[in-house]
Design a protein around this motif. Structure first.
Motif, mmCIF file in Angstrom:
data_model
loop_
_atom_site.group_PDB
_atom_site.id
_atom_site.type_symbol
_atom_site.label_atom_id
_atom_site.label_comp_id
_atom_site.label_asym_id
_atom_site.label_seq_id
_atom_site.Cartn_x
_atom_site.Cartn_y
_atom_site.Cartn_z
ATOM 1 N N LEU A 364 0.686 -1.146 0.116
ATOM 2 C CA LEU A 364 -0.011 -0.093 -0.004
ATOM 3 C C LEU A 364 1.025 1.372 -0.067
ATOM 4 N N SER A 365 1.878 1.227 0.717
ATOM 5 C CA SER A 365 2.813 2.431 0.947
ATOM 6 C C SER A 365 3.356 2.681 -0.435
ATOM 7 N N ASP A 366 3.870 1.659 -0.875
ATOM 8 C CA ASP A 366 4.572 1.601 -2.591
ATOM 9 C C ASP A 366 3.677 2.419 -3.550
ATOM 10 N N TYR A 367 2.188 1.884 -3.637
ATOM 11 C CA TYR A 367 1.160 2.343 -4.305
ATOM 12 C C TYR A 367 1.050 4.049 -3.957
ATOM 13 N N GLN A 368 1.058 4.239 -2.879
ATOM 14 C CA GLN A 368 0.557 5.607 -2.445
ATOM 15 C C GLN A 368 1.613 6.399 -2.660
ATOM 16 N N GLY A 369 2.903 6.024 -2.332
ATOM 17 C CA GLY A 369 4.080 6.894 -3.003
ATOM 18 C C GLY A 369 4.287 7.021 -4.525
ATOM 19 N N ALA A 370 3.690 6.109 -5.034
ATOM 20 C CA ALA A 370 3.804 6.018 -6.600
ATOM 21 C C ALA A 370 2.597 6.998 -7.299
ATOM 22 N N ASN A 371 1.584 7.510 -6.241
ATOM 23 C CA ASN A 371 0.446 8.059 -6.864
ATOM 24 C C ASN A 371 -0.191 6.956 -7.766
ATOM 25 N N ASP A 372 -0.194 5.872 -7.342
ATOM 26 C CA ASP A 372 -1.189 4.774 -8.301
ATOM 27 C C ASP A 372 -2.418 4.640 -7.429
ATOM 28 N N VAL A 373 -3.476 5.547 -7.881
ATOM 29 C CA VAL A 373 -4.494 5.433 -7.057
ATOM 30 C C VAL A 373 -5.517 4.285 -7.066
ATOM 31 N N LEU A 374 -5.670 3.555 -8.249
ATOM 32 C CA LEU A 374 -6.330 2.482 -8.502
ATOM 33 C C LEU A 374 -5.864 1.300 -7.560
ATOM 34 N N MET A 375 -4.555 1.066 -7.776
ATOM 35 C CA MET A 375 -3.709 -0.380 -6.907
ATOM 36 C C MET A 375 -3.897 0.183 -5.361
ATOM 37 N N ALA A 376 -3.843 1.406 -4.969
ATOM 38 C CA ALA A 376 -3.869 1.493 -3.689
ATOM 39 C C ALA A 376 -5.056 1.145 -2.988
ATOM 40 N N PHE A 377 -6.175 1.650 -3.728
ATOM 41 C CA PHE A 377 -7.450 1.410 -3.690
ATOM 42 C C PHE A 377 -7.972 -0.012 -3.462
ATOM 43 N N ARG A 378 -7.263 -0.758 -4.412
ATOM 44 C CA ARG A 378 -7.345 -2.098 -4.603
ATOM 45 C C ARG A 378 -6.905 -2.930 -3.380
ATOM 46 N N THR A 379 -5.658 -2.476 -2.847
ATOM 47 C CA THR A 379 -4.789 -3.132 -1.891
ATOM 48 C C THR A 379 -5.714 -3.035 -0.548
ATOM 49 N N LEU A 380 -6.386 -2.031 -0.378
ATOM 50 C CA LEU A 380 -7.496 -2.016 0.933
ATOM 51 C C LEU A 380 -8.544 -2.889 0.514
ATOM 52 N N ARG A 381 -9.082 -2.543 -0.545
ATOM 53 C CA ARG A 381 -10.155 -3.550 -0.916
ATOM 54 C C ARG A 381 -10.085 -4.899 -1.049
ATOM 55 N N ASP A 382 -8.686 -5.373 -1.339
ATOM 56 C CA ASP A 382 -8.265 -6.921 -1.197
ATOM 57 C C ASP A 382 -8.336 -7.505 0.120
ATOM 58 N N ALA A 383 -7.903 -6.587 1.074
ATOM 59 C CA ALA A 383 -8.117 -7.040 2.478
ATOM 60 C C ALA A 383 -9.521 -7.120 2.936
ATOM 61 N N TYR A 384 -10.113 -5.982 2.724
ATOM 62 C CA TYR A 384 -11.624 -6.233 3.104
ATOM 63 C C TYR A 384 -12.519 -7.428 2.592
ATOM 64 N N GLY A 385 -11.839 -7.772 1.619
ATOM 65 C CA GLY A 385 -12.702 -8.767 0.793
ATOM 66 C C GLY A 385 -12.405 -10.340 1.391
ATOM 67 N N LEU A 386 -11.232 -10.225 2.340
ATOM 68 C CA LEU A 386 -11.058 -11.753 2.918
ATOM 69 C C LEU A 386 -11.938 -12.091 3.983
ATOM 70 N N ASP A 387 -12.423 -13.227 4.009
ATOM 71 C CA ASP A 387 -13.181 -13.394 5.251
ATOM 72 C C ASP A 387 -12.191 -13.609 6.468
ATOM 73 N N ALA A 388 -12.477 -12.751 7.535
ATOM 74 C CA ALA A 388 -11.747 -12.558 8.575
ATOM 75 C C ALA A 388 -12.063 -13.568 9.611
ATOM 76 N N ARG A 389 -13.268 -14.040 9.593
ATOM 77 C CA ARG A 389 -14.016 -14.787 10.742
ATOM 78 C C ARG A 389 -13.212 -16.123 11.262
ATOM 79 N N PRO A 390 -12.401 -16.693 10.274
ATOM 80 C CA PRO A 390 -11.779 -17.780 11.070
ATOM 81 C C PRO A 390 -10.795 -17.434 11.841
ATOM 82 N N ILE A 391 -10.157 -16.412 11.631
ATOM 83 C CA ILE A 391 -9.125 -15.837 12.687
ATOM 84 C C ILE A 391 -9.668 -15.096 14.161
ATOM 85 N N VAL A 392 -10.843 -14.602 13.971
ATOM 86 C CA VAL A 392 -11.379 -14.335 14.891
ATOM 87 C C VAL A 392 -12.177 -15.408 15.785
#
Length: 432
Positions: A364-392
């Protein structure tokens, strides 16, 4: 909980877990492989999830209501001791709600020392205490009809100050370390009050309360855009809150209730700003569709909850500013079993936290530093799309809780058993 008295049968929870453990291990292993491909260690995230702590609101253990109606639930708590009983059960099942936040004078505690001892026996401690100067009580001499800490009458202000100081004294006896102050003071009509003078009176009252804080206590200032005042509210937004906190001193912090903002406000940005100035005190977690709805956390906008935790994870990694926010669930359960809603909300909050922990920060930091807007957004969205319930669930299981807390609560028959011994509650309209 190892040295405390359990409310539920340990064998019931063990049987519940035994029937679900194989499936959980499969899900956990699958998620582990996904995260490993991203260079993320699942066990490290699980350990952080296990350390998350949420306070339970004493008032949230019973059925809430609206100004129209309240629909009682057989077996709901009728006194503070019964609220503690339900909170102990919730903690036994989910393992991340070890403290209760009392609200005075809604909660009647004639012997705080004895109450503290009983709570400790059930594995429960006490979080911030809450004052109430937004309602008149039968025994009080002065009315809060036109305000409390900001009232034009010195006698009313003195009464409200004295109540807050009494809350501090009760909190000390219970083992609390913070006072939350939310006032409904404001106006319904232009010209009703001089807006600047109202804030001056608030600061004058708050300074007296602040001076009464023990050395190791914090004062949480809670803002709210509107209601019960509908033209102006004295502490209406995060800007007023942070200015008041800076005016009072280092022990004064800002508390963010997720439902106390205008629609579509960027709450995660507010989190970042408060942290930057060292004034982020804590959160009241809930959800809303239209206003201060006090719906179950994550029920309406789980993505916003994730984005809030994304900023909290960033803030925790920022060593320039101290980071020790107090987290509490603050909801009104009008048509669900309050214990089940609190269990569901605790899981939703934990899931949002874990998803934020699964963000690939380096990428995420790399994409933000390079001003790669879409990939920075998608890096956040990829984590949000994961099912965290098994860890919890795995963190909960390893801590001695239930893999599926709501299912275990229903299997226990807790509510039905209490319905046979607890008194019925009122049908009167109102929030509690």
């Amino acid at each position: 909980m190892t040295n405390s008295k359990r409310s539920l049968d340990e064998e019931l929870v063990a049987r519940h877990n035994a029937s679900r453990l194989d499936a959980l291990r499969d899900d956990y292993a699958a998620l582990s492989r996904t995260l490993e491909r991203r260079g993320i260690a699942i066990d490290a995230i699980k350990d952080k999830a296990a350390r998350l702590e949420l306070a339970l609101p004493s008032w949230g253990t019973g059925i809430g209501g609206t100004r129209f109606a309240r629909f009682p639930l057989p077996g709901e708590p009728t006194c503070f001791d019964e609220k503690l009983e339900d909170c102990a059960v919730i903690q036994e099942l989910c393992r991340i709600t070890p403290r209760v936040s009392p609200h005075f004078p809604w909660d009647k505690i004639p012997d705080p020392k004895a109450t503290r001892e009983r709570a400790q026996q059930s594995g429960i401690g006490f979080d911030a205490v809450n004052s109430n100067t937004f309602q008149d009580q039968a025994e009080q001499k002065q009315s809060y009809r036109f305000g409390s800490l900001t009232h034009t009458s010195a006698a009313v202000r003195e009464q409200a100050i004295a109540h807050n100081i009494e809350c501090i004294q009760l909190g000390r006896a219970l083992g609390s370390k913070a006072l939350t102050v939310w006032i409904g003071d404001g106006t319904n009509f232009p010209g009703q009050q001089q807006l600047g003078e109202s804030l001056d009176r608030y600061l004058g009252s708050a300074r007296v309360i602040y001076a009464a804080l023990p050395e190791d206590w914090r004062l949480f200032i809670e803002h709210k855009l509107y209601e019960p005042a509908f033209y102006s509210t004295v502490i209406s937004d995060w800007g007023t809150s942070i200015l008041a906190a800076k005016e009072l001193g280092p022990k004064a912090k800002c508390l963010v209730d997720l439902g106390h903002h205008a629609p579509n406000v960027n709450i995660e940005q507010i989190v970042a700003r408060m942290h930057a100035f060292g004034k982020l005190g804590g959160f009241h977690f809930n959800d809303s569709k239209y206003g201060d709805d006090d719906l179950d956390s994550g029920a309406i906008n789980p993505h916003q909850l994730f984005l809030v935790f994304n900023e909290l994870v960033i803030a925790e990694q920022d060593r320039r500013v101290a980071f020790d926010p107090a987290y509490m669930i603050d909801q009104s359960h009008n048509i669900t079993d309050p214990a089940e809603s609190l269990l569901s909300s605790a899981e939703a909050i934990s899931v949002a936290f874990v998803k934020a922990l699964m963000v690939d920060r380096a990428l995420l930091s790399d994409y933000q530093g390079a001003n790669d807007v879409l990939m920075a957004f998608r890096t956040l969205r990829d984590a949000y799309g994961l099912d965290a319930r098994p860890i919890v669930a795995m963190a909960r299981f390893e801590a001695g809780g239930a893999i599926d807390p709501i299912a275990a609560f229903r299997e226990s028959g807790w509510r039905a058993s209490k319905a046979s011994i607890r008194k019925p509650t009122s049908r009167a309209a109102g929030i509690v």
